[in-house]
Design a protein around this motif. Structure first.
Motif, PDB file in Angstrom:
ATOM      1  N   GLY A 261      19.229   3.355 -12.371  1.00 42.39           N
ATOM      2  CA  GLY A 261      18.301   2.969 -13.423  1.00 42.39           C
ATOM      3  C   GLY A 261      18.113   1.471 -13.541  1.00 42.39           C
ATOM      4  N   MET A 262      17.842   1.022 -14.765  1.00 38.03           N
ATOM      5  CA  MET A 262      17.510  -0.380 -14.984  1.00 38.03           C
ATOM      6  C   MET A 262      18.668  -1.314 -14.656  1.00 38.03           C
ATOM      7  SD  MET A 262      15.028  -2.338 -15.581  1.00 38.03           S
ATOM      8  CE  MET A 262      13.872  -1.018 -15.959  1.00 38.03           C
ATOM      9  N   SER A 263      19.897  -0.827 -14.736  1.00 37.70           N
ATOM     10  CA  SER A 263      21.042  -1.679 -14.400  1.00 37.70           C
ATOM     11  C   SER A 263      21.044  -2.052 -12.918  1.00 37.70           C
ATOM     12  CB  SER A 263      22.355  -0.975 -14.752  1.00 37.70           C
ATOM     13  OG  SER A 263      22.544   0.185 -13.951  1.00 37.70           O
ATOM     14  N   GLN A 264      20.350  -1.260 -12.102  1.00 34.00           N
ATOM     15  CA  GLN A 264      20.287  -1.516 -10.662  1.00 34.00           C
ATOM     16  C   GLN A 264      18.955  -2.124 -10.240  1.00 34.00           C
ATOM     17  OE1 GLN A 264      20.118   1.998  -8.199  1.00 34.00           O
ATOM     18  NE2 GLN A 264      21.098   1.016  -6.442  1.00 34.00           N
ATOM     19  N   PHE A 265      17.939  -2.005 -11.090  1.00 32.66           N
ATOM     20  CA  PHE A 265      16.602  -2.456 -10.702  1.00 32.66           C
ATOM     21  C   PHE A 265      16.597  -3.935 -10.342  1.00 32.66           C
ATOM     22  CE2 PHE A 265      12.463  -4.349 -11.813  1.00 32.66           C
ATOM     23  CZ  PHE A 265      11.670  -3.678 -10.890  1.00 32.66           C
ATOM     24  N   SER A 266      15.935  -4.243  -9.233  1.00 28.15           N
ATOM     25  CA  SER A 266      15.840  -5.615  -8.747  1.00 28.15           C
ATOM     26  C   SER A 266      14.375  -5.971  -8.539  1.00 28.15           C
ATOM     27  CB  SER A 266      16.606  -5.760  -7.426  1.00 28.15           C
ATOM     28  OG  SER A 266      16.233  -6.936  -6.746  1.00 28.15           O
ATOM     29  N   ALA A 267      13.892  -6.975  -9.266  1.00 28.94           N
ATOM     30  CA  ALA A 267      12.511  -7.412  -9.103  1.00 28.94           C
ATOM     31  C   ALA A 267      12.257  -7.891  -7.681  1.00 28.94           C
ATOM     32  CB  ALA A 267      12.198  -8.523 -10.104  1.00 28.94           C
ATOM     33  N   SER A 268      13.207  -8.613  -7.109  1.00 26.30           N
ATOM     34  CA  SER A 268      13.018  -9.147  -5.756  1.00 26.30           C
ATOM     35  C   SER A 268      12.948  -8.023  -4.727  1.00 26.30           C
ATOM     36  CB  SER A 268      14.145 -10.124  -5.405  1.00 26.30           C
ATOM     37  OG  SER A 268      15.408  -9.492  -5.471  1.00 26.30           O
ATOM     38  N   LYS A 269      13.770  -6.990  -4.888  1.00 23.10           N
ATOM     39  CA  LYS A 269      13.731  -5.864  -3.955  1.00 23.10           C
ATOM     40  C   LYS A 269      12.423  -5.090  -4.089  1.00 23.10           C
ATOM     41  CE  LYS A 269      16.242  -1.725  -2.459  1.00 23.10           C
ATOM     42  NZ  LYS A 269      17.475  -0.903  -2.623  1.00 23.10           N
ATOM     43  N   ALA A 270      11.978  -4.892  -5.330  1.00 23.56           N
ATOM     44  CA  ALA A 270      10.741  -4.147  -5.558  1.00 23.56           C
ATOM     45  C   ALA A 270       9.530  -4.904  -5.022  1.00 23.56           C
ATOM     46  CB  ALA A 270      10.576  -3.856  -7.049  1.00 23.56           C
ATOM     47  N   ILE A 271       9.465  -6.216  -5.254  1.00 21.58           N
ATOM     48  CA  ILE A 271       8.306  -6.981  -4.779  1.00 21.58           C
ATOM     49  C   ILE A 271       8.322  -7.073  -3.255  1.00 21.58           C
ATOM     50  CG2 ILE A 271       9.298  -9.311  -4.868  1.00 21.58           C
ATOM     51  CD1 ILE A 271       5.790  -8.379  -6.082  1.00 21.58           C
ATOM     52  N   LYS A 272       9.499  -7.160  -2.660  1.00 22.36           N
ATOM     53  CA  LYS A 272       9.594  -7.168  -1.197  1.00 22.36           C
ATOM     54  C   LYS A 272       9.084  -5.856  -0.621  1.00 22.36           C
ATOM     55  CE  LYS A 272      12.867  -7.598   2.642  1.00 22.36           C
ATOM     56  NZ  LYS A 272      14.298  -7.759   3.031  1.00 22.36           N
ATOM     57  N   TRP A 273       9.474  -4.745  -1.233  1.00 21.97           N
ATOM     58  CA  TRP A 273       9.040  -3.416  -0.777  1.00 21.97           C
ATOM     59  C   TRP A 273       7.522  -3.291  -0.874  1.00 21.97           C
ATOM     60  CZ3 TRP A 273       6.582   0.817  -2.946  1.00 21.97           C
ATOM     61  CH2 TRP A 273       6.711   2.029  -2.263  1.00 21.97           C
ATOM     62  N   ILE A 274       6.958  -3.761  -1.986  1.00 22.93           N
ATOM     63  CA  ILE A 274       5.501  -3.695  -2.168  1.00 22.93           C
ATOM     64  C   ILE A 274       4.788  -4.578  -1.148  1.00 22.93           C
ATOM     65  CG2 ILE A 274       3.625  -4.398  -3.726  1.00 22.93           C
ATOM     66  CD1 ILE A 274       5.359  -3.334  -6.034  1.00 22.93           C
ATOM     67  N   ASN A 275       5.277  -5.791  -0.958  1.00 14.29           N
ATOM     68  CA  ASN A 275       4.625  -6.717  -0.024  1.00 14.29           C
ATOM     69  C   ASN A 275       4.644  -6.191   1.407  1.00 14.29           C
ATOM     70  OD1 ASN A 275       3.807  -8.639  -1.893  1.00 14.29           O
ATOM     71  ND2 ASN A 275       5.733  -9.782  -1.764  1.00 14.29           N
ATOM     72  N   GLU A 276       5.675  -5.435   1.752  1.00 11.84           N
ATOM     73  CA  GLU A 276       5.743  -4.849   3.095  1.00 11.84           C
ATOM     74  C   GLU A 276       4.674  -3.786   3.306  1.00 11.84           C
ATOM     75  OE1 GLU A 276       9.735  -3.436   3.290  1.00 11.84           O
ATOM     76  OE2 GLU A 276      10.573  -5.392   3.878  1.00 11.84           O
ATOM     77  N   LYS A 277       4.125  -3.265   2.198  1.00 11.04           N
ATOM     78  CA  LYS A 277       3.120  -2.206   2.286  1.00 11.04           C
ATOM     79  C   LYS A 277       1.729  -2.690   1.893  1.00 11.04           C
ATOM     80  CE  LYS A 277       6.510   1.443   1.513  1.00 11.04           C
ATOM     81  NZ  LYS A 277       6.476   1.872   2.924  1.00 11.04           N
TER      82      LYS A 277
END
Length: 228
Positions: A211-227
């Motif tokens: 959940g939110m305790s694990q959520f990482s903005a940098s990981k999420a934006i990296k994943w989106i940018n790759e797509k």
């Protein structure tokens, strides 16, 4: 799973951007107490997390045989919720960071929520999030709430972007199911993250199991940018 490039991000509101579920619970508990119903616990609230305001109040009306119209119960719930929200509401810090990163990348953003439009608009004012979102959709404005895909499909339509090129951020299994039924990517941040997770979370394209305790903005934006 969609293989399209991502062009837009659609956010759920409650439990995803803001930790509002405890406030919803208190509003519903107070409402039930006003009708002489005691003992409504957070554990009893959990099955309703992720559903629309109207569907929750309809379920509570039926379960507790509340002698009031659905419309009046919804209005009373909204009034109590907003009163509490002014004193108990904030954006998850990592989500605020994520929103700014998306804005810096010029990615169109939308809200698609099961809450009423009046709640959504007031919460966006309280939290100063209005500037981030060009589109806001409430379950009030579509035929069916989550897990139906309607709110997400309307958000994509209002953004003028193909649904398969949208990614949804959700905290509930109903929202993940709705996103996949809309043929969108889904990033899941379960609000109820204690194991075992609901099997529908397994449909997410990116899952933060804790959940939110694990959520990482940098990981999420990296994943989106790759797509993109």
């Amino acid at each position: 799973m969609t293989n399209e490039h991502i062009e837009a991000v659609i956010f759920d509101l409650d439990g995803t951007l803001i930790d509002s579920e405890p406030v919803h619970y208190l509003a519903e508990k107070e409402l039930l107490q006003a009708y002489g119903i005691d003992g409504f616990t957070m554990e009893m609230k959990k099955p309703y997390i992720g559903k629309s305001t109207e569907s929750i109040m309809e379920a509570l009306k039926e379960k507790y045989h509340l002698d009031a119209s659905l419309e009046s119960l919804v209005a009373e719930k909204i009034k109590r919720y907003l009163y509490l929200a002014y004193r108990n509401m904030d954006v998850y810090p990592e989500m605020r960071t994520f929103l700014q990163q998306l804005k810096n990348s010029n990615i169109p953003l939308a809200i698609a929520s099961g809450s009423s439009r009046s709640i959504i608009e007031e919460i966006l004012k309280i939290t100063e999030l209005q500037p981030y979102f060009s589109v806001v959709v409430s379950a009030e404005e579509v035929a069916a709430g989550k897990p139906a895909p309607d709110v997400f499909l309307k958000a994509a339509n209002d953004l003028s972007i193909n649904p398969e090129r949208c990614v949804v951020l959700e905290d509930s299994q109903y929202g993940v199911e709705a996103a996949k039924r809309a043929k969108m990517y889904a990033i899941a941040i379960p609000y109820l993250s204690e194991p075992p997770l609901h099997p529908l979370f397994g449909q997410a394209d990116l899952l933060f199991e804790q959940g939110m305790s694990q959520f990482s903005a940098s990981k999420a934006i990296k994943w989106i940018n790759e797509k993109r």
